[in-house]
Design a protein around this motif. Structure first.
Motif, PDB file in Angstrom:
ATOM      1  N   SER A  91       0.887  -1.294  -0.187  1.00 56.05           N
ATOM      2  CA  SER A  91      -0.063  -0.104   0.127  1.00 56.05           C
ATOM      3  C   SER A  91       0.855   1.341  -0.141  1.00 56.05           C
ATOM      4  O   SER A  91       0.548   2.169  -0.588  1.00 56.05           O
ATOM      5  CB  SER A  91      -0.925   0.061   0.988  1.00 56.05           C
ATOM      6  N   LEU A  92       1.976   1.013   0.539  1.00 59.28           N
ATOM      7  CA  LEU A  92       2.957   2.373   0.605  1.00 59.28           C
ATOM      8  C   LEU A  92       3.372   2.540  -0.651  1.00 59.28           C
ATOM      9  O   LEU A  92       3.485   3.793  -1.017  1.00 59.28           O
ATOM     10  CB  LEU A  92       4.035   2.003   1.710  1.00 59.28           C
ATOM     11  N   LEU A  93       3.865   1.404  -1.315  1.00 62.67           N
ATOM     12  CA  LEU A  93       4.352   1.663  -2.603  1.00 62.67           C
ATOM     13  C   LEU A  93       3.304   2.098  -3.519  1.00 62.67           C
ATOM     14  O   LEU A  93       3.482   3.016  -4.431  1.00 62.67           O
ATOM     15  CB  LEU A  93       5.075   0.261  -3.127  1.00 62.67           C
ATOM     16  N   GLU A  94       1.922   1.805  -3.315  1.00 70.91           N
ATOM     17  CA  GLU A  94       0.920   2.061  -4.262  1.00 70.91           C
ATOM     18  C   GLU A  94       0.711   3.828  -4.032  1.00 70.91           C
ATOM     19  O   GLU A  94       0.054   4.469  -4.959  1.00 70.91           O
ATOM     20  CB  GLU A  94      -0.242   1.527  -3.826  1.00 70.91           C
ATOM     21  N   SER A  95       1.105   4.019  -2.871  1.00 71.35           N
ATOM     22  CA  SER A  95       0.672   5.586  -2.395  1.00 71.35           C
ATOM     23  C   SER A  95       1.697   6.601  -2.927  1.00 71.35           C
ATOM     24  O   SER A  95       1.576   7.586  -3.543  1.00 71.35           O
ATOM     25  CB  SER A  95       0.795   5.526  -1.199  1.00 71.35           C
ATOM     26  N   ILE A  96       3.348   6.065  -3.006  1.00 72.21           N
ATOM     27  CA  ILE A  96       4.062   6.960  -3.272  1.00 72.21           C
ATOM     28  C   ILE A  96       4.587   6.874  -4.755  1.00 72.21           C
ATOM     29  O   ILE A  96       5.177   7.938  -5.447  1.00 72.21           O
ATOM     30  CB  ILE A  96       5.405   6.605  -2.355  1.00 72.21           C
ATOM     31  N   ILE A  97       4.345   5.733  -5.441  1.00 72.22           N
ATOM     32  CA  ILE A  97       4.997   5.731  -6.535  1.00 72.22           C
ATOM     33  C   ILE A  97       4.198   6.670  -7.614  1.00 72.22           C
ATOM     34  O   ILE A  97       5.004   7.310  -8.513  1.00 72.22           O
ATOM     35  CB  ILE A  97       4.916   4.154  -7.001  1.00 72.22           C
ATOM     36  N   PRO A  98       2.944   6.488  -7.842  1.00 72.73           N
ATOM     37  CA  PRO A  98       2.384   7.762  -8.679  1.00 72.73           C
ATOM     38  C   PRO A  98       2.868   9.121  -8.307  1.00 72.73           C
ATOM     39  O   PRO A  98       3.059   9.825  -9.448  1.00 72.73           O
ATOM     40  CB  PRO A  98       0.808   7.708  -8.129  1.00 72.73           C
ATOM     41  N   ILE A  99       3.029   9.630  -7.282  1.00 76.03           N
ATOM     42  CA  ILE A  99       3.529  10.774  -7.027  1.00 76.03           C
ATOM     43  C   ILE A  99       5.233  11.070  -7.561  1.00 76.03           C
ATOM     44  O   ILE A  99       5.301  11.929  -8.232  1.00 76.03           O
ATOM     45  CB  ILE A  99       3.669  11.077  -5.451  1.00 76.03           C
TER      46      ILE A  99
ATOM     47  N   ASP B 243       6.334  13.155 -10.825  1.00 76.45           N
ATOM     48  CA  ASP B 243       7.691  14.032 -10.694  1.00 76.45           C
ATOM     49  C   ASP B 243       8.661  13.865 -11.357  1.00 76.45           C
ATOM     50  O   ASP B 243       9.558  14.284 -11.424  1.00 76.45           O
ATOM     51  CB  ASP B 243       7.871  14.264  -9.058  1.00 76.45           C
ATOM     52  N   GLY B 244       8.583  12.935 -12.452  1.00 71.46           N
ATOM     53  CA  GLY B 244       9.514  12.534 -13.276  1.00 71.46           C
ATOM     54  C   GLY B 244      10.635  11.604 -12.958  1.00 71.46           C
ATOM     55  O   GLY B 244      11.495  11.441 -13.688  1.00 71.46           O
ATOM     56  N   PHE B 245      10.342  10.786 -12.010  1.00 67.00           N
ATOM     57  CA  PHE B 245      11.232   9.723 -11.425  1.00 67.00           C
ATOM     58  C   PHE B 245      10.757   8.392 -12.194  1.00 67.00           C
ATOM     59  O   PHE B 245       9.598   8.049 -12.194  1.00 67.00           O
ATOM     60  CB  PHE B 245      10.925   9.746  -9.918  1.00 67.00           C
ATOM     61  N   LYS B 246      11.751   7.601 -12.587  1.00 71.69           N
ATOM     62  CA  LYS B 246      11.627   6.286 -13.205  1.00 71.69           C
ATOM     63  C   LYS B 246      11.691   5.132 -12.081  1.00 71.69           C
ATOM     64  O   LYS B 246      12.859   5.327 -11.328  1.00 71.69           O
ATOM     65  CB  LYS B 246      12.680   6.026 -14.432  1.00 71.69           C
ATOM     66  N   VAL B 247      10.786   4.518 -11.924  1.00 69.35           N
ATOM     67  CA  VAL B 247      10.540   3.617 -10.801  1.00 69.35           C
ATOM     68  C   VAL B 247      10.656   2.067 -11.353  1.00 69.35           C
ATOM     69  O   VAL B 247       9.833   1.725 -12.146  1.00 69.35           O
ATOM     70  CB  VAL B 247       9.583   4.067  -9.927  1.00 69.35           C
ATOM     71  N   ALA B 248      11.240   1.308 -10.552  1.00 69.27           N
ATOM     72  CA  ALA B 248      11.060  -0.235 -10.743  1.00 69.27           C
ATOM     73  C   ALA B 248      10.758  -0.865  -9.323  1.00 69.27           C
ATOM     74  O   ALA B 248      11.283  -0.498  -8.335  1.00 69.27           O
ATOM     75  CB  ALA B 248      12.191  -0.607 -11.525  1.00 69.27           C
ATOM     76  N   VAL B 249      10.276  -2.121  -9.545  1.00 64.88           N
ATOM     77  CA  VAL B 249       9.655  -2.754  -8.153  1.00 64.88           C
ATOM     78  C   VAL B 249      10.232  -4.363  -8.405  1.00 64.88           C
ATOM     79  O   VAL B 249       9.729  -4.977  -9.425  1.00 64.88           O
ATOM     80  CB  VAL B 249       8.257  -2.651  -7.963  1.00 64.88           C
TER      81      VAL B 249
ATOM     82  N   LEU C  39       0.108   0.377 -11.592  1.00 62.50           N
ATOM     83  CA  LEU C  39       0.706   1.879 -11.482  1.00 62.50           C
ATOM     84  C   LEU C  39       1.595   1.864 -12.921  1.00 62.50           C
ATOM     85  O   LEU C  39       2.059   2.659 -13.097  1.00 62.50           O
ATOM     86  CB  LEU C  39       1.601   1.804 -10.380  1.00 62.50           C
ATOM     87  N   ASN C  40       1.720   1.084 -13.784  1.00 63.87           N
ATOM     88  CA  ASN C  40       2.344   1.145 -15.066  1.00 63.87           C
ATOM     89  C   ASN C  40       4.045   1.260 -14.550  1.00 63.87           C
ATOM     90  O   ASN C  40       4.759   2.265 -15.408  1.00 63.87           O
ATOM     91  CB  ASN C  40       1.826   2.202 -15.758  1.00 63.87           C
ATOM     92  N   VAL C  41       4.367   0.670 -13.890  1.00 62.34           N
ATOM     93  CA  VAL C  41       6.056   0.548 -13.610  1.00 62.34           C
ATOM     94  C   VAL C  41       6.616  -0.757 -13.817  1.00 62.34           C
ATOM     95  O   VAL C  41       5.718  -1.592 -13.435  1.00 62.34           O
ATOM     96  CB  VAL C  41       6.232   1.389 -12.299  1.00 62.34           C
ATOM     97  N   PRO C  42       7.386  -0.836 -14.219  1.00 63.42           N
ATOM     98  CA  PRO C  42       8.254  -2.377 -14.373  1.00 63.42           C
ATOM     99  C   PRO C  42       8.307  -3.055 -13.060  1.00 63.42           C
ATOM    100  O   PRO C  42       8.840  -2.381 -12.003  1.00 63.42           O
ATOM    101  CB  PRO C  42       9.882  -2.214 -14.931  1.00 63.42           C
ATOM    102  N   ALA C  43       7.851  -4.044 -12.945  1.00 63.46           N
ATOM    103  CA  ALA C  43       7.939  -4.944 -11.785  1.00 63.46           C
ATOM    104  C   ALA C  43       7.895  -6.465 -12.001  1.00 63.46           C
ATOM    105  O   ALA C  43       7.841  -6.903 -13.123  1.00 63.46           O
ATOM    106  CB  ALA C  43       6.502  -4.683 -11.120  1.00 63.46           C
ATOM    107  N   TYR C  44       8.496  -7.103 -11.001  1.00 64.04           N
ATOM    108  CA  TYR C  44       9.044  -8.536 -11.046  1.00 64.04           C
ATOM    109  C   TYR C  44       8.649  -9.127  -9.718  1.00 64.04           C
ATOM    110  O   TYR C  44       8.873  -8.489  -8.575  1.00 64.04           O
ATOM    111  CB  TYR C  44      10.496  -8.606 -11.287  1.00 64.04           C
ATOM    112  N   GLN C  45       8.090 -10.248  -9.986  1.00 68.21           N
ATOM    113  CA  GLN C  45       7.640 -11.116  -8.851  1.00 68.21           C
ATOM    114  C   GLN C  45       8.756 -12.235  -8.387  1.00 68.21           C
ATOM    115  O   GLN C  45       8.744 -13.004  -9.296  1.00 68.21           O
ATOM    116  CB  GLN C  45       6.121 -11.448  -8.800  1.00 68.21           C
ATOM    117  N   ILE C  46       9.285 -12.292  -7.145  1.00 68.36           N
ATOM    118  CA  ILE C  46      10.031 -13.387  -6.977  1.00 68.36           C
ATOM    119  C   ILE C  46       9.116 -14.251  -5.942  1.00 68.36           C
ATOM    120  O   ILE C  46       8.510 -13.710  -4.920  1.00 68.36           O
ATOM    121  CB  ILE C  46      11.225 -13.031  -6.310  1.00 68.36           C
ATOM    122  N   ILE C  47       9.014 -15.423  -6.322  1.00 72.49           N
ATOM    123  CA  ILE C  47       8.041 -16.411  -5.462  1.00 72.49           C
ATOM    124  C   ILE C  47       9.209 -17.127  -4.707  1.00 72.49           C
ATOM    125  O   ILE C  47       9.649 -18.206  -5.645  1.00 72.49           O
ATOM    126  CB  ILE C  47       7.098 -17.097  -6.284  1.00 72.49           C
TER     127      ILE C  47
END
Lengths: 79, 239
Positions: B52-60, B64-70, B87-95
């Protein structure tokens, strides 16, 4: 139970640095263990006893506990 | 079983080496691949609100022009990655399939698939667990521990390694304080007794869609901290 992963890391580190070349068995591993290392020494001993590695079958662990977060291999006794 | 005199009959090899050397070699390779990106490794109990924290801060950060990956870490499912994908940022899930933490090898494997080219910030959400993930360096710049107010103010004392190794603590779900007995001052005091240099933020991830609300829920201070560290990392990287 990340202590199993730590035990495997210790074996890998010994292997990587050539300490296990020609070694038939490791009878003791002496470690420095920080109180903030996040490692339970009893679980780590249990993990070593259950490694699928005959060289560590009878291994005894010895710890020097200290402040900080280090996990350092101090010395090993081998045959 | 060998007796003590038999044990002593063997050779003694003096070593003095970091027990996690093999993990740390890979972590250093990860760090090199991360390049100029500022990398945060989030630790916490399950359900503290990391995603939830990531969902809240990544759009902001994105706006602001930052490129984010998760990089997401979970024992099972890609549910968290699906949330981040929105959120349309690159993401990869490690299981991890049962393993209670991420290690440097797992993160190294994720970098074969995750697009971090040009990333300014990489967030690693570790497996929800306040014990095991603390031992493993992943190549991150800092560890950040998230503690929700529902967990009680004694957690820093009960799980000290996570608080000792983290540069930052985010006290989350502060919107619930009116209905709880949690004492934020006590949480701070306990955490600082373990790590006196810890930087502490108080956040809520509720109702963030309302304009300007980030200033009231503590997120803006946390976002400013991240931006400052991105600048710092870039300046160090250039040198």
């Amino acid at each position: 139970m990340h202590e199993f992963s730590i035990a495997l890391e210790i074996v890998d580190t010994l292997q990587l640095n050539g300490y296990l070349e020609g070694v038939k068995s490791v009878s003791e591993v002496k470690l420095n263990l920080g109180k903030y290392s996040g490692v339970d020494k009893n679980y780590l001993a249990f993990a070593f006893q259950n490694l699928n590695d005959e060289r560590f079958k009878d291994v005894l662990l010895d710890f020097i506990l200290n402040d900080g977060d280090e996990i350092t291999i101090r010395e090993i006794l081998v045959d | 079983m060998l007796n003590s005199s038999q044990r002593r009959a063997g050779r003694s090899l003096l070593i003095q080496r970091n027990a996690l050397e093999t993990n740390d070699i890979i972590a250093n390779k990860n760090k090199a691949l991360f390049g100029k990106a500022f990398v945060m490794n989030f630790l916490s109990s399950p359900g503290s609100g990391k995603t939830s924290l990531l969902e809240s801060i990544i759009p902001i950060l994105k706006s602001d022009g930052f490129k984010v990956a998760v990089i997401e870490g979970d024992v099972e499912t890609d549910l968290d990655k699906k949330r981040i994908d929105k959120l349309n940022v690159p993401a990869y899930q490690i299981i991890t399939n049962g393993t209670c933490h991420l290690d440097a090898r797992m993160v190294s494997g994720s970098l074969n698939s995750l697009d971090i080219n040009g990333a300014d910030i990489i967030f690693i959400e570790n497996v929800g667990n306040l014990v095991c993930p603390t031992s493993f360096n992943l190549g991150e710049d800092i560890k950040a521990v998230v503690l929700s107010v529902t967990e009680g103010d004694d957690k820093p004392l009960k799980y000290p390694a996570a608080f000792y190794k983290s540069k930052v603590m985010i006290i989350n779900k502060i919107d619930l304080l009116p209905v709880l007995d949690s004492d934020i001052a006590k949480i701070r005091e306990n955490a600082l007794s373990i790590n006196k240099d810890m930087v502490i933020f108080e956040t809520s991830c509720k109702n963030n869609s309302k304009a300007g609300n980030t200033y009231n829920n503590g997120l803006q201070d946390f976002i400013s901290f991240i931006k400052d560290n991105v600048s710092l990392k870039v300046s160090v990287f250039k040198k």
